[in-house]
Write a protein that holds these residues in place. Structure first.
Motif, mmCIF file in Angstrom:
data_model
loop_
_atom_site.group_PDB
_atom_site.id
_atom_site.type_symbol
_atom_site.label_atom_id
_atom_site.label_comp_id
_atom_site.label_asym_id
_atom_site.label_seq_id
_atom_site.Cartn_x
_atom_site.Cartn_y
_atom_site.Cartn_z
ATOM 1 N N THR A 1 -0.798 -3.790 -16.190
ATOM 2 C CA THR A 1 -1.215 -3.499 -14.810
ATOM 3 C C THR A 1 -0.466 -2.292 -14.271
ATOM 4 O O THR A 1 -1.060 -1.408 -13.637
ATOM 5 C CB THR A 1 -0.984 -4.727 -13.906
ATOM 6 O OG1 THR A 1 -1.716 -5.828 -14.442
ATOM 7 C CG2 THR A 1 -1.423 -4.451 -12.483
ATOM 8 N N MET A 2 0.837 -2.229 -14.528
ATOM 9 C CA MET A 2 1.629 -1.100 -14.042
ATOM 10 C C MET A 2 1.182 0.194 -14.732
ATOM 11 O O MET A 2 1.088 1.243 -14.089
ATOM 12 C CB MET A 2 3.127 -1.339 -14.252
ATOM 13 C CG MET A 2 3.672 -2.549 -13.501
ATOM 14 S SD MET A 2 3.323 -2.545 -11.728
ATOM 15 C CE MET A 2 2.311 -4.028 -11.569
ATOM 16 N N ALA A 3 0.875 0.124 -16.022
ATOM 17 C CA ALA A 3 0.357 1.306 -16.730
ATOM 18 C C ALA A 3 -0.975 1.729 -16.112
ATOM 19 O O ALA A 3 -1.241 2.925 -15.948
ATOM 20 C CB ALA A 3 0.202 1.014 -18.221
ATOM 21 N N GLY A 4 -1.800 0.747 -15.743
ATOM 22 C CA GLY A 4 -3.070 1.050 -15.090
ATOM 23 C C GLY A 4 -2.873 1.762 -13.762
ATOM 24 O O GLY A 4 -3.621 2.684 -13.415
ATOM 25 N N LEU A 5 -1.855 1.345 -12.993
ATOM 26 C CA LEU A 5 -1.552 2.019 -11.723
ATOM 27 C C LEU A 5 -1.169 3.471 -11.964
ATOM 28 O O LEU A 5 -1.580 4.372 -11.225
ATOM 29 C CB LEU A 5 -0.413 1.310 -10.995
ATOM 30 C CG LEU A 5 -0.670 -0.099 -10.485
ATOM 31 C CD1 LEU A 5 0.616 -0.708 -9.938
ATOM 32 C CD2 LEU A 5 -1.756 -0.119 -9.441
ATOM 33 N N LEU A 6 -0.367 3.701 -13.014
ATOM 34 C CA LEU A 6 0.044 5.070 -13.354
ATOM 35 C C LEU A 6 -1.161 5.922 -13.749
ATOM 36 O O LEU A 6 -1.301 7.064 -13.297
ATOM 37 C CB LEU A 6 1.062 5.050 -14.498
ATOM 38 C CG LEU A 6 2.412 4.406 -14.191
ATOM 39 C CD1 LEU A 6 3.209 4.223 -15.476
ATOM 40 C CD2 LEU A 6 3.180 5.229 -13.177
ATOM 41 N N VAL A 7 -2.023 5.358 -14.582
ATOM 42 C CA VAL A 7 -3.210 6.101 -15.026
ATOM 43 C C VAL A 7 -4.125 6.366 -13.837
ATOM 44 O O VAL A 7 -4.654 7.477 -13.682
ATOM 45 C CB VAL A 7 -3.946 5.348 -16.157
ATOM 46 C CG1 VAL A 7 -5.293 5.995 -16.466
ATOM 47 C CG2 VAL A 7 -3.070 5.293 -17.414
ATOM 48 N N ALA A 8 -4.308 5.359 -12.968
ATOM 49 C CA ALA A 8 -5.147 5.560 -11.780
ATOM 50 C C ALA A 8 -4.603 6.726 -10.951
ATOM 51 O O ALA A 8 -5.351 7.655 -10.604
ATOM 52 C CB ALA A 8 -5.209 4.282 -10.945
ATOM 53 N N LEU B 1 -7.159 8.568 -8.736
ATOM 54 C CA LEU B 1 -7.651 7.363 -8.073
ATOM 55 C C LEU B 1 -6.517 6.704 -7.302
ATOM 56 O O LEU B 1 -5.345 6.882 -7.625
ATOM 57 C CB LEU B 1 -8.213 6.374 -9.105
ATOM 58 C CG LEU B 1 -9.401 6.851 -9.916
ATOM 59 C CD1 LEU B 1 -9.783 5.815 -10.957
ATOM 60 C CD2 LEU B 1 -10.592 7.176 -9.023
ATOM 61 N N SER B 2 -6.867 5.918 -6.324
ATOM 62 C CA SER B 2 -5.883 5.175 -5.547
ATOM 63 C C SER B 2 -5.375 3.996 -6.381
ATOM 64 O O SER B 2 -6.168 3.125 -6.751
ATOM 65 C CB SER B 2 -6.515 4.638 -4.265
ATOM 66 O OG SER B 2 -5.746 3.588 -3.738
ATOM 67 N N PRO B 3 -4.069 3.946 -6.678
ATOM 68 C CA PRO B 3 -3.548 2.780 -7.398
ATOM 69 C C PRO B 3 -3.802 1.477 -6.647
ATOM 70 O O PRO B 3 -4.100 0.445 -7.259
ATOM 71 C CB PRO B 3 -2.048 3.071 -7.509
ATOM 72 C CG PRO B 3 -1.966 4.559 -7.483
ATOM 73 C CD PRO B 3 -3.046 4.975 -6.508
ATOM 74 N N ASP C 1 0.837 -1.203 0.000
ATOM 75 C CA ASP C 1 0.000 0.000 0.000
ATOM 76 C C ASP C 1 0.872 1.253 0.000
ATOM 77 O O ASP C 1 0.546 2.245 -0.647
ATOM 78 C CB ASP C 1 -0.939 0.010 1.212
ATOM 79 C CG ASP C 1 -2.086 -0.976 1.073
ATOM 80 O OD1 ASP C 1 -2.477 -1.304 -0.069
ATOM 81 O OD2 ASP C 1 -2.597 -1.433 2.122
ATOM 82 N N GLY C 2 1.995 1.213 0.719
ATOM 83 C CA GLY C 2 2.920 2.343 0.746
ATOM 84 C C GLY C 2 3.514 2.637 -0.621
ATOM 85 O O GLY C 2 3.633 3.802 -1.022
ATOM 86 N N VAL C 3 3.876 1.590 -1.369
ATOM 87 C CA VAL C 3 4.401 1.789 -2.726
ATOM 88 C C VAL C 3 3.317 2.403 -3.608
ATOM 89 O O VAL C 3 3.585 3.324 -4.386
ATOM 90 C CB VAL C 3 4.940 0.471 -3.323
ATOM 91 C CG1 VAL C 3 5.335 0.660 -4.784
ATOM 92 C CG2 VAL C 3 6.125 -0.047 -2.528
ATOM 93 N N CYS C 4 2.091 1.926 -3.470
ATOM 94 C CA CYS C 4 0.984 2.497 -4.261
ATOM 95 C C CYS C 4 0.739 3.953 -3.876
ATOM 96 O O CYS C 4 0.425 4.773 -4.742
ATOM 97 C CB CYS C 4 -0.286 1.659 -4.082
ATOM 98 S SG CYS C 4 -0.219 0.090 -4.964
#
Length: 178
Positions: free
Chosen positions: A111-118, A123-125, A61-64
């Protein structure tokens, strides 16, 4: 309209531990080390093992949270120049990830691209990713690499090798004081 993936619903996790790992990797790269330092890897492994299952979840969660904070800083920076963070950051980071096939398997890149876009869209990655189930072991290196690449991108923009780390420690200090 509020989203169930909004950052206000996300646990911040152990941002300090996540930042420590990312900062140590940045320092290793900046010091010119091209091969992983076995001693450093052992220390990180021991640290991670000492966290236990809940601690590891907190670190994820900290990395996100780092990804979210980095993307928000980048969003504001790019908007100051009438540019879109998604357009300017995501393609270059995805291209970097594609050049790292030993650390980031191709199937993890979306998935990593999705985290960046979120993160870039507010939004919370972490919550965005949790919609699709639990984290997998194959996602750990790519997740760490994504946060590292963002921090390095920020440092290049700021022309300061420690800027991303100071950015987060400044926020953490401000939160502790209030």
């Amino acid at each position: 309209m509020s989203s169930p993936c909004g950052p206000e619903y996300a646990p911040a996790g152990d941002v300090g531990a996540a930042l420590m790992v990312i900062d140590s990797q940045l320092k290793a790269i900046y010091d010119g080390r091209t091969k992983p330092d076995p001693e450093q890897q052992e220390l990180v492994a021991q640290f991670t093992e000492s966290l236990g299952p809940e601690g590891v979840e907190d670190m994820l969660d900290g990395v996100c949270t780092l990804i979210y904070m980095f993307m928000q800083w980048l969003r504001m920076t790019y908007e100051d120049h009438d540019k879109d963070v998604i357009e300017y950051v995501v393609p270059s980071l995805v291209a970097s990830m594609r050049m790292m096939p030993k650390s980031i398997r191709p199937e993890a890149i979306p998935t990593m691209a999705g985290l960046l876009v979120a993160g870039g869209t507010g939004l919370s990655p972490s919550l965005w990713r949790k919609q699709y189930g639990e984290w997998t072991g194959a996602e750990m290196n790519p997740l760490e690499a994504t946060a590292f690449l963002l921090a390095e991108h920020i440092n290049r923009i700021a022309d300061d090798r420690d800027f991303a780390t100071r950015l987060i420690t400044g926020v953490l200090t401000g939160v502790e004081e209030s």
